[in-house]
Design an enzyme around this catalytic site. Sequence first.
Site, mmCIF file in Angstrom:
data_model
loop_
_atom_site.group_PDB
_atom_site.id
_atom_site.type_symbol
_atom_site.label_atom_id
_atom_site.label_comp_id
_atom_site.label_asym_id
_atom_site.label_seq_id
_atom_site.Cartn_x
_atom_site.Cartn_y
_atom_site.Cartn_z
ATOM 1 N N SER A 142 -57.873 -47.107 44.174
ATOM 2 C CA SER A 142 -57.576 -48.190 43.226
ATOM 3 C C SER A 142 -57.287 -47.594 41.852
ATOM 4 O O SER A 142 -57.838 -46.544 41.490
ATOM 5 C CB SER A 142 -58.780 -49.119 43.124
ATOM 6 N N TYR A 155 -67.933 -50.125 42.085
ATOM 7 C CA TYR A 155 -66.595 -50.087 42.696
ATOM 8 C C TYR A 155 -65.757 -48.945 42.112
ATOM 9 O O TYR A 155 -65.175 -48.146 42.839
ATOM 10 C CB TYR A 155 -65.899 -51.433 42.460
HETATM 11 N N1 LIG Z 1 -56.795 -56.493 46.470
HETATM 12 C C1 LIG Z 1 -56.726 -55.699 45.421
HETATM 13 O O1 LIG Z 1 -56.351 -56.119 44.297
HETATM 14 C C2 LIG Z 1 -57.069 -54.248 45.539
HETATM 15 C C3 LIG Z 1 -56.850 -53.427 44.425
HETATM 16 C C4 LIG Z 1 -57.142 -52.076 44.516
HETATM 17 C C5 LIG Z 1 -57.627 -51.552 45.704
HETATM 18 N N2 LIG Z 1 -57.847 -52.377 46.768
HETATM 19 C C6 LIG Z 1 -58.389 -51.766 47.977
HETATM 20 O O2 LIG Z 1 -57.585 -52.123 49.086
HETATM 21 C C7 LIG Z 1 -58.387 -52.153 50.267
HETATM 22 C C8 LIG Z 1 -58.184 -53.477 50.972
HETATM 23 O O3 LIG Z 1 -58.622 -54.506 50.096
HETATM 24 P P1 LIG Z 1 -58.227 -56.033 50.272
HETATM 25 O O4 LIG Z 1 -57.960 -56.569 48.927
HETATM 26 O O5 LIG Z 1 -57.229 -56.180 51.347
HETATM 27 O O6 LIG Z 1 -59.641 -56.618 50.731
HETATM 28 P P2 LIG Z 1 -60.053 -57.640 51.903
HETATM 29 O O7 LIG Z 1 -59.020 -58.687 52.087
HETATM 30 O O8 LIG Z 1 -61.445 -58.037 51.570
HETATM 31 O O9 LIG Z 1 -60.044 -56.711 53.200
HETATM 32 C C9 LIG Z 1 -60.998 -55.727 53.390
HETATM 33 C C10 LIG Z 1 -60.866 -55.225 54.816
HETATM 34 O O10 LIG Z 1 -61.872 -54.227 55.031
HETATM 35 C C11 LIG Z 1 -62.581 -54.555 56.220
HETATM 36 N N3 LIG Z 1 -63.952 -54.069 56.154
HETATM 37 C C12 LIG Z 1 -64.921 -54.427 55.274
HETATM 38 N N4 LIG Z 1 -66.065 -53.783 55.561
HETATM 39 C C13 LIG Z 1 -65.807 -52.994 56.641
HETATM 40 C C14 LIG Z 1 -66.580 -52.092 57.416
HETATM 41 N N5 LIG Z 1 -67.878 -51.846 57.132
HETATM 42 N N6 LIG Z 1 -65.988 -51.456 58.454
HETATM 43 C C15 LIG Z 1 -64.685 -51.690 58.759
HETATM 44 N N7 LIG Z 1 -63.905 -52.524 58.065
HETATM 45 C C16 LIG Z 1 -64.469 -53.176 57.026
HETATM 46 C C17 LIG Z 1 -62.508 -56.077 56.296
HETATM 47 O O11 LIG Z 1 -62.647 -56.541 57.628
HETATM 48 P P3 LIG Z 1 -64.003 -57.024 58.335
HETATM 49 O O12 LIG Z 1 -64.697 -57.941 57.374
HETATM 50 O O13 LIG Z 1 -63.496 -57.693 59.565
HETATM 51 O O14 LIG Z 1 -64.763 -55.785 58.636
HETATM 52 C C18 LIG Z 1 -61.079 -56.313 55.848
HETATM 53 O O15 LIG Z 1 -60.194 -56.115 56.916
HETATM 54 C C19 LIG Z 1 -59.821 -51.917 49.800
HETATM 55 O O16 LIG Z 1 -60.154 -50.555 49.956
HETATM 56 C C20 LIG Z 1 -59.776 -52.276 48.329
HETATM 57 O O17 LIG Z 1 -60.770 -51.641 47.576
HETATM 58 C C21 LIG Z 1 -57.577 -53.706 46.714
#
Ligand SMILES: NC(=O)c1ccc[n+]([C@@H]2O[C@H](COP(=O)([O-])OP(=O)(O)OC[C@H]3O[C@@H](n4cnc5c(N)ncnc54)[C@H](OP(=O)(O)O)[C@@H]3O)[C@@H](O)[C@H]2O)c1
Length: 255
Positions: A142, A155
Site C-alpha cells: 500500500s 496497517y
Molecule cells: N482497498 C484499498 O484501498 C487498498 C489500498 C491499499 C492496499 N490494499 C490492499 O489490497 C489487498 C486487498 O484489499 P481489498 O481492499 O480488496 O480488501 P477486501 O475486500 O477486504 O479483501 C480482502 C481479501 O483478503 C481475504 N482474507 C482476509 N483474511 C484472510 C486470511 N486470514 N487468509 C486468507 N485470505 C484472507 C478476504 O477473504 P476472506 O474473508 O474470505 O478470507 C478477501 O478476499 C489488501 O492487502 C489491502 O491491504 C487495499
Amino acid sequence: MPQLEDSTIWLTGASSGIGEALARRLARIPCRLAISARRADVLEKLAGELNEGPATVRAFPLDVTDRDAVRQTTDAIAGAFGPVDVLIANAGTYKPDDPEHFDAEICDDTMRLNFSGAVYCIEAVMPAMIERRSGYIVGVSSLVGYRGLPRASAYGASKAALINFLEALRFGLHHHGVQVSIVNPGFVKTPLTDKNDFEMPFLMPADRAVEVMVRGMERGKKEIYFPWQLAWIFKLMRVLPFPLYHRLIAARTGK
Ligand SMILES: NC(=O)c1ccc[n+]([C@@H]2O[C@H](COP(=O)([O-])OP(=O)(O)OC[C@H]3O[C@@H](n4cnc5c(N)ncnc54)[C@H](OP(=O)(O)O)[C@@H]3O)[C@@H](O)[C@H]2O)c1
C-alpha cells in the site's frame, strides 16, 4: 518479462475487493488460476462462474496465517495445476487503531495477515521457482507503507514491512531468474474501504485498479502504483523532513 498466459497463477484474497476483481480480469487470460481466501463458499461460486472463460479456475480455500495450511495448499495447487509460476499475495486487512484505546493485538493480527501471510506464501513457492530458474512474485502492499499516517500505525507498519521485505528479497532472487513486483495501491473502492469514515482522495474503482495491475505485471514493473495522482503526492511526501511531514498531515487530517 513475466508471462501470465499459459501460467499457473495463485491469487490470495480472491473472495472480495481487489482480489475478486483481479480474479475476474485474470480469468480472461488462458491460464491456470488458483484462487484462495477463507470463505470457501464464495470462492467456489466465483471459480464456477469464471470457469466459463478461457482460464481454468479452481478454488483453494485457505487461511494464509496458517503456515502449515499454506504449504499444503501450495502442494495441492502443484498437484492440480503444476508448480506456481506467478504468486499474487494480496490477502490483507485494515483495522483502524487509536492511541487512546491501544491494543497490541491489532498490531499482532495485522502483521500476521498482511506481512506473515504473504511471507508464508512466498516461502512455500520460492524453492520450486529457484529450482526452475523462473517465477514471478507479486506482493500487494500500500502507499500507506511509505510513511506513518494517523489511525494506521498497525496497517502502515505491516505494509512498510512488506515493501521492505520484497525490495530486499528481489536482490537475492534476481540471480535465480525470479522476478518481484510490489503493488502499492492508494484508495480503491472495496469492502475494506467501504468501512472508512474519512475522505479518500482519488478513490478508484476496483476494475480500473486491476487493469493497472495487470498492465504492470505484464511489463514486470518493480513497483506498480495507482492512482498516479495520489501516488505522486505520497512519493513527494516520502522525501519531506519529519517536522514538515508531521505539520502537513496533522493540518490535513485534524489529528
Ligand atoms: N482497498 C484499498 O484501498 C487498498 C489500498 C491499499 C492496499 N490494499 C490492499 O489490497 C489487498 C486487498 O484489499 P481489498 O481492499 O480488496 O480488501 P477486501 O475486500 O477486504 O479483501 C480482502 C481479501 O483478503 C481475504 N482474507 C482476509 N483474511 C484472510 C486470511 N486470514 N487468509 C486468507 N485470505 C484472507 C478476504 O477473504 P476472506 O474473508 O474470505 O478470507 C478477501 O478476499 C489488501 O492487502 C489491502 O491491504 C487495499
